[in-house]
Design a protein around this motif. Structure first.
Motif, PDB file in Angstrom:
ATOM      1  N   PHE A   1      -0.529   6.203 -12.538  1.00 39.83           N
ATOM      2  CA  PHE A   1      -0.731   5.840 -13.935  1.00 39.83           C
ATOM      3  C   PHE A   1      -2.207   5.652 -14.276  1.00 39.83           C
ATOM      4  CE2 PHE A   1       3.394   4.249 -12.560  1.00 39.83           C
ATOM      5  CZ  PHE A   1       4.222   4.988 -13.395  1.00 39.83           C
ATOM      6  N   GLY A   2      -3.090   5.875 -13.285  1.00 38.74           N
ATOM      7  CA  GLY A   2      -4.527   5.776 -13.514  1.00 38.74           C
ATOM      8  C   GLY A   2      -5.114   4.399 -13.262  1.00 38.74           C
ATOM      9  N   VAL A   3      -4.326   3.453 -12.759  1.00 39.25           N
ATOM     10  CA  VAL A   3      -4.815   2.106 -12.465  1.00 39.25           C
ATOM     11  C   VAL A   3      -5.389   2.087 -11.056  1.00 39.25           C
ATOM     12  CG1 VAL A   3      -4.173  -0.333 -12.192  1.00 39.25           C
ATOM     13  CG2 VAL A   3      -3.134   1.052 -14.015  1.00 39.25           C
ATOM     14  N   THR A   4      -6.605   1.538 -10.903  1.00 40.23           N
ATOM     15  CA  THR A   4      -7.228   1.432  -9.588  1.00 40.23           C
ATOM     16  C   THR A   4      -6.861   0.089  -8.967  1.00 40.23           C
ATOM     17  OG1 THR A   4      -9.053   2.851 -10.280  1.00 40.23           O
ATOM     18  CG2 THR A   4      -9.409   1.501  -8.320  1.00 40.23           C
ATOM     19  N   TRP A   5      -6.336   0.140  -7.767  1.00 43.51           N
ATOM     20  CA  TRP A   5      -5.908  -1.035  -7.003  1.00 43.51           C
ATOM     21  C   TRP A   5      -6.744  -1.153  -5.745  1.00 43.51           C
ATOM     22  CZ3 TRP A   5      -1.544  -4.013  -8.405  1.00 43.51           C
ATOM     23  CH2 TRP A   5      -0.778  -3.491  -9.450  1.00 43.51           C
ATOM     24  N   VAL A   6      -7.101  -2.395  -5.382  1.00 44.00           N
ATOM     25  CA  VAL A   6      -7.681  -2.684  -4.078  1.00 44.00           C
ATOM     26  C   VAL A   6      -6.755  -3.680  -3.393  1.00 44.00           C
ATOM     27  CG1 VAL A   6     -10.061  -2.145  -4.648  1.00 44.00           C
ATOM     28  CG2 VAL A   6      -9.238  -4.432  -5.040  1.00 44.00           C
ATOM     29  N   LEU A   7      -6.410  -3.413  -2.159  1.00 43.48           N
ATOM     30  CA  LEU A   7      -5.544  -4.280  -1.382  1.00 43.48           C
ATOM     31  C   LEU A   7      -6.283  -4.699  -0.132  1.00 43.48           C
ATOM     32  CD1 LEU A   7      -3.638  -2.050  -2.890  1.00 43.48           C
ATOM     33  CD2 LEU A   7      -1.867  -3.155  -1.560  1.00 43.48           C
ATOM     34  N   ASP A   8      -6.179  -5.982   0.227  1.00 43.75           N
ATOM     35  CA  ASP A   8      -6.810  -6.431   1.463  1.00 43.75           C
ATOM     36  C   ASP A   8      -6.150  -7.685   1.988  1.00 43.75           C
ATOM     37  OD1 ASP A   8      -7.928  -8.208  -0.421  1.00 43.75           O
ATOM     38  OD2 ASP A   8      -9.875  -8.235   0.553  1.00 43.75           O
TER      39      ASP A   8
ATOM     40  N   MET B   1      -8.325   1.258  -1.167  1.00 43.51           N
ATOM     41  CA  MET B   1      -8.433   1.422  -2.616  1.00 43.51           C
ATOM     42  C   MET B   1      -7.745   2.722  -3.001  1.00 43.51           C
ATOM     43  SD  MET B   1     -11.848   1.984  -5.009  1.00 43.51           S
ATOM     44  CE  MET B   1     -12.693   0.568  -4.342  1.00 43.51           C
ATOM     45  N   LEU B   2      -6.966   2.658  -4.081  1.00 44.15           N
ATOM     46  CA  LEU B   2      -6.320   3.856  -4.588  1.00 44.15           C
ATOM     47  C   LEU B   2      -6.185   3.792  -6.104  1.00 44.15           C
ATOM     48  CD1 LEU B   2      -3.184   2.999  -5.411  1.00 44.15           C
ATOM     49  CD2 LEU B   2      -2.859   3.129  -2.955  1.00 44.15           C
ATOM     50  N   ARG B   3      -6.005   4.961  -6.698  1.00 43.38           N
ATOM     51  CA  ARG B   3      -5.715   5.062  -8.131  1.00 43.38           C
ATOM     52  C   ARG B   3      -4.268   5.524  -8.221  1.00 43.38           C
ATOM     53  NH1 ARG B   3      -9.092   8.598  -9.295  1.00 43.38           N
ATOM     54  NH2 ARG B   3     -10.813   7.164  -9.537  1.00 43.38           N
ATOM     55  N   ASP B   4      -3.412   4.666  -8.799  1.00 45.53           N
ATOM     56  CA  ASP B   4      -1.992   5.008  -8.835  1.00 45.53           C
ATOM     57  C   ASP B   4      -1.718   6.136  -9.824  1.00 45.53           C
ATOM     58  OD1 ASP B   4      -1.647   3.931 -11.444  1.00 45.53           O
ATOM     59  OD2 ASP B   4      -0.774   2.070 -10.708  1.00 45.53           O
TER      60      ASP B   4
ATOM     61  N   TRP C   1       0.835  -1.195   0.000  1.00 50.52           N
ATOM     62  CA  TRP C   1       0.000   0.000   0.000  1.00 50.52           C
ATOM     63  C   TRP C   1       0.874   1.251   0.000  1.00 50.52           C
ATOM     64  CZ3 TRP C   1      -4.961   1.433  -0.600  1.00 50.52           C
ATOM     65  CH2 TRP C   1      -5.322   2.714  -0.178  1.00 50.52           C
ATOM     66  N   LYS C   2       1.859   1.273   0.882  1.00 49.50           N
ATOM     67  CA  LYS C   2       2.752   2.434   0.978  1.00 49.50           C
ATOM     68  C   LYS C   2       3.484   2.661  -0.344  1.00 49.50           C
ATOM     69  CE  LYS C   2       3.401   2.281   5.967  1.00 49.50           C
ATOM     70  NZ  LYS C   2       4.318   1.917   7.063  1.00 49.50           N
ATOM     71  N   GLY C   3       3.924   1.586  -0.973  1.00 43.77           N
ATOM     72  CA  GLY C   3       4.609   1.722  -2.251  1.00 43.77           C
ATOM     73  C   GLY C   3       3.701   2.252  -3.341  1.00 43.77           C
ATOM     74  N   LEU C   4       2.509   1.687  -3.463  1.00 38.45           N
ATOM     75  CA  LEU C   4       1.568   2.122  -4.496  1.00 38.45           C
ATOM     76  C   LEU C   4       1.037   3.524  -4.230  1.00 38.45           C
ATOM     77  CD1 LEU C   4      -0.482  -1.155  -5.036  1.00 38.45           C
ATOM     78  CD2 LEU C   4       0.977  -0.022  -6.732  1.00 38.45           C
ATOM     79  N   SER C   5       1.048   3.969  -2.973  1.00 35.42           N
ATOM     80  CA  SER C   5       0.505   5.277  -2.598  1.00 35.42           C
ATOM     81  C   SER C   5       1.334   6.446  -3.123  1.00 35.42           C
ATOM     82  CB  SER C   5       0.395   5.389  -1.074  1.00 35.42           C
ATOM     83  OG  SER C   5      -0.553   4.485  -0.582  1.00 35.42           O
ATOM     84  N   ASP C   6       2.590   6.200  -3.489  1.00 36.10           N
ATOM     85  CA  ASP C   6       3.456   7.266  -3.968  1.00 36.10           C
ATOM     86  C   ASP C   6       2.877   7.879  -5.245  1.00 36.10           C
ATOM     87  OD1 ASP C   6       5.586   8.972  -4.433  1.00 36.10           O
ATOM     88  OD2 ASP C   6       6.846   7.410  -5.315  1.00 36.10           O
ATOM     89  N   GLY C   7       2.387   9.104  -5.133  1.00 32.55           N
ATOM     90  CA  GLY C   7       1.792   9.794  -6.267  1.00 32.55           C
ATOM     91  C   GLY C   7       0.370   9.371  -6.582  1.00 32.55           C
ATOM     92  N   ALA C   8      -0.246   8.588  -5.704  1.00 37.22           N
ATOM     93  CA  ALA C   8      -1.588   8.043  -5.952  1.00 37.22           C
ATOM     94  C   ALA C   8      -2.678   8.943  -5.376  1.00 37.22           C
ATOM     95  CB  ALA C   8      -1.714   6.656  -5.324  1.00 37.22           C
TER      96      ALA C   8
END
Length: 141
Positions: free
Chosen positions: A126-133, A121-124, A97-104
């Protein structure tokens, strides 16, 4: 430690029939957890909508799906899917999550949800939406 990535399909009022259809094609076990099950009903129309669902088959097929909530805009061509990252270790999920959050853009901050101890849930950038759980054993249907 290990994680999985899975296609997460987004619908409005048709996640359950879509999951039932995919189960009829690929086999496997279907789980469908409503917003009411998760005690996360923010609008009456959302109660029976799927908050989290999946079909998982022994042949390797796996797809997840949910119904977009009433207060969120929905267009089948916009955010039609997420990339889902699931793991059993909260620390590992938090690191990703912390890694993907950079600029998200954070859509839903990482924290407890009705079906899991950790979800976000975040949008990185690059515009890709990720869900982590964090994956947990689960028997709703």
């Amino acid at each position: 430690m290990s994680i999985t990535t899975t296609v997460h399909l987004n619908f409005r009022d048709s996640a359950r029939p879509a999951l039932e259809f995919y189960q009829s094609v690929f086999g496997g076990h279907l789980v469908a957890f409503t917003n009411a099950d998760a005690q996360q009903v923010q609008h009456p129309a959302d109660a029976d909508r799927i908050s989290w669902g999946e079909v998982r088959a022994a042949n390797g097929f796996h797809v997840m799906a949910y119904d977009v909530r009433e207060e969120q805009a929905y267009d089948a061509g916009d955010r039609a899917f997420f990339v889902s990252v699931r793991g059993e270790d909260a620390g590992e999920i938090t690191t990703y999550w912390k890694g993907l959050s950079d600029g998200a853009t954070v859509i839903e901050d990482l924290g407890p949800a009705g079906w899991t101890p950790l979800y976000g849930m975040l949008r990185d950038r690059f515009g890709v939406t990720w869900v982590l759980d964090v994956a947990v054993a689960y028997n709703a249907g």
